[in-house]
Scaffold this active site. Sequence first.
Site, short mmCIF file in Angstrom:
data_model
loop_
_atom_site.label_atom_id
_atom_site.label_comp_id
_atom_site.label_asym_id
_atom_site.label_seq_id
_atom_site.Cartn_x
_atom_site.Cartn_y
_atom_site.Cartn_z
N GLU A 156 9.98 15.66 14.84
CA GLU A 156 10.31 15.55 13.42
C GLU A 156 9.46 16.53 12.61
O GLU A 156 8.24 16.53 12.72
CB GLU A 156 10.04 14.12 12.94
CG GLU A 156 10.43 13.91 11.50
CD GLU A 156 10.31 12.44 11.07
OE1 GLU A 156 9.24 11.85 11.28
OE2 GLU A 156 11.29 11.93 10.49
N GLU A 167 10.30 1.06 10.18
CA GLU A 167 11.31 2.06 9.82
C GLU A 167 10.66 3.41 10.04
O GLU A 167 9.81 3.83 9.26
CB GLU A 167 11.61 1.87 8.32
CG GLU A 167 12.90 2.41 7.87
CD GLU A 167 14.03 1.57 8.40
OE1 GLU A 167 14.66 2.08 9.34
OE2 GLU A 167 14.24 0.46 7.92
N CYS A 184 13.75 10.70 6.22
CA CYS A 184 13.70 10.29 7.62
C CYS A 184 15.04 10.52 8.33
O CYS A 184 15.06 10.73 9.53
CB CYS A 184 13.24 8.85 7.75
SG CYS A 184 14.11 7.73 6.65
N LYS A 234 0.85 -1.20 0.00
CA LYS A 234 0.00 0.00 0.00
C LYS A 234 0.88 1.25 0.00
O LYS A 234 1.55 1.56 0.98
CB LYS A 234 -0.91 0.06 1.23
CG LYS A 234 -2.00 1.11 1.03
CD LYS A 234 -2.62 1.63 2.32
CE LYS A 234 -1.91 2.80 2.90
NZ LYS A 234 -1.96 4.07 2.14
#
Length: 492
Positions: A396, A264, A298, A189
């Site tokens: 983040e 992750e 990331c 997905k």
Amino acid sequence: MSAPHLTTTLPQTMFINGEKTRSAAGKTFPVFNPATSEELAQIPDASESDIDHAVRTSKAAFESDTWRNMPPAARERLLLKLADLVEQHTDELATLETLNQGKLIGFAKMLEVSGSVQWLRYMAGWATKVEGTTFDLSIPFPPGTRYNASTRRVPAGVVAAIVPWNFPLLMAVWKIAPALACGCTVVLKPAEETPLTAIRLAELAHEAGFPPGVFNVVTGRGETAGAALVKHPLVNKVTFTGSTEVGRIIGRQCADDLKRVSLELGGKSPVIVLDDCDPRKAIEGAAGAIFFNHGQVCTAGSRLYVARSIYDEVVQGITAVADSIALGSGFDAATQMGPMVSARHRDKVLGMIAQGKQEGGEILSRDARVERDGYFVRPTVIANRACKPLSVVREEVFGPVLVAMPYDDLDDVLGEANASEYGLGASVWTNQLDKALRLVDGIEAGTVWVNTHNMVDPAMPFGGFKASGIGREHGKAIIDSYTESKSVCIAY
Ligand code: NAP
Ligand code: MG
């Protein structure tokens, strides 16, 4: 619907069991060109029953003779063929990526597509190298019995792969290449913002000769389609890249179901510049670490720690770089930075910059707001001389936003670097080997770079400490992630 820069039609269906497939209920959602805000296409919004269909298809493919009994060398050849097809479709795939994700077309070709080709070829090689061990047993029971004992690695089964929007094609390949090499089948997905290249990848895999159902792509929303995929009882393994928040939800579900899971997740990677570093090199390195892919990485180097003696020079230099970056369409050769992926994400990034300022950060660069169509944010440098625990230091942002702190002492900076819930990446900039190695030893991160940042390779394990995830991708270790160990014990 055809789109600018493309000669073919945009992919607009899911790909299940070797067929272009719409949602059974006919529901769709729009995807956009983030550089213009224009709608590009309507994509199927998969329901729980669409997901059920895809997973059952994948399970049937896993159990079919064609896949189960396919020699490893034949799987290797299929992956190599897919790599060739991806390479032959470089222009088309890169165009789709730039159109839908906003990144620079040069990077889309060089990193996204060419990187995908490299990963497919590297992982193809592992298909023929999955192996177990033999060993001698010590307990002769019943007395006089001897044993022949070994392990073999068997495919984990149906893999649910859920990926984000920052590197849509490459992230898909990071999941499917090792999974298929190991003999699993996959339901992938993509993120709702960027499904186009993943759909095209599945079509190319079909063209390469993968049996129907071995690699399926479903499109839809995370909370519905993604959640249904994760909790489907026929899914054996979930592999996820995305936010820590969603990683926690997926991890909890997999714990309940006792499913194998790799996560992750997010990062807040420190960049540490030592006092011997040539300021020009530090400026170039730190700017690249945060502004690459518009900060939507990331491992983006989003926390900068500079030795106080060169702090002003380095931070001013990075601010000058930020202010000079030309924003625009990724198709335009003059563009150095494209848009954020979505209006929602642009608003999140702008909100975090505003909050950083409100909490005491000093914005050194130009106004981050951009008055034009598309979802642009100007690269932003925030000075945090007092080293306050600003939200922009802790959380983040996933955008082109750098927060810079001075430091005096190596132990202090190590403490600061590790004072984060994340532990994905870090870089150290120095030619002093002893200090570099002390920091390498002490930094809590899955990857520590020295005099470089964001370098990844199919042979080099990648993943996070702490809230940055569980498990490692790439390299030899990936085989364990998509296989189960089966012990075989024969008495004689
Ligand atoms: P996200 O929500 O974590 O999305 C990643 C993937 O997970 C997407 O395919 C998403 O589908 C899916 N998903 C969302 N909720 C789910 C659920 N409950 N069950 C199963 N799958 C689910 O990330 P995002 O919304 O795109 O971005 C939010 C923030 O995450 C960003 O601002 C950034 O800070 C961070 N992020 C980090 C990474 C990374 O690589 N570390 C990548 C992307 C984003 P939908 O697309 O439909 O939501
Ligand atoms: Mg999302």
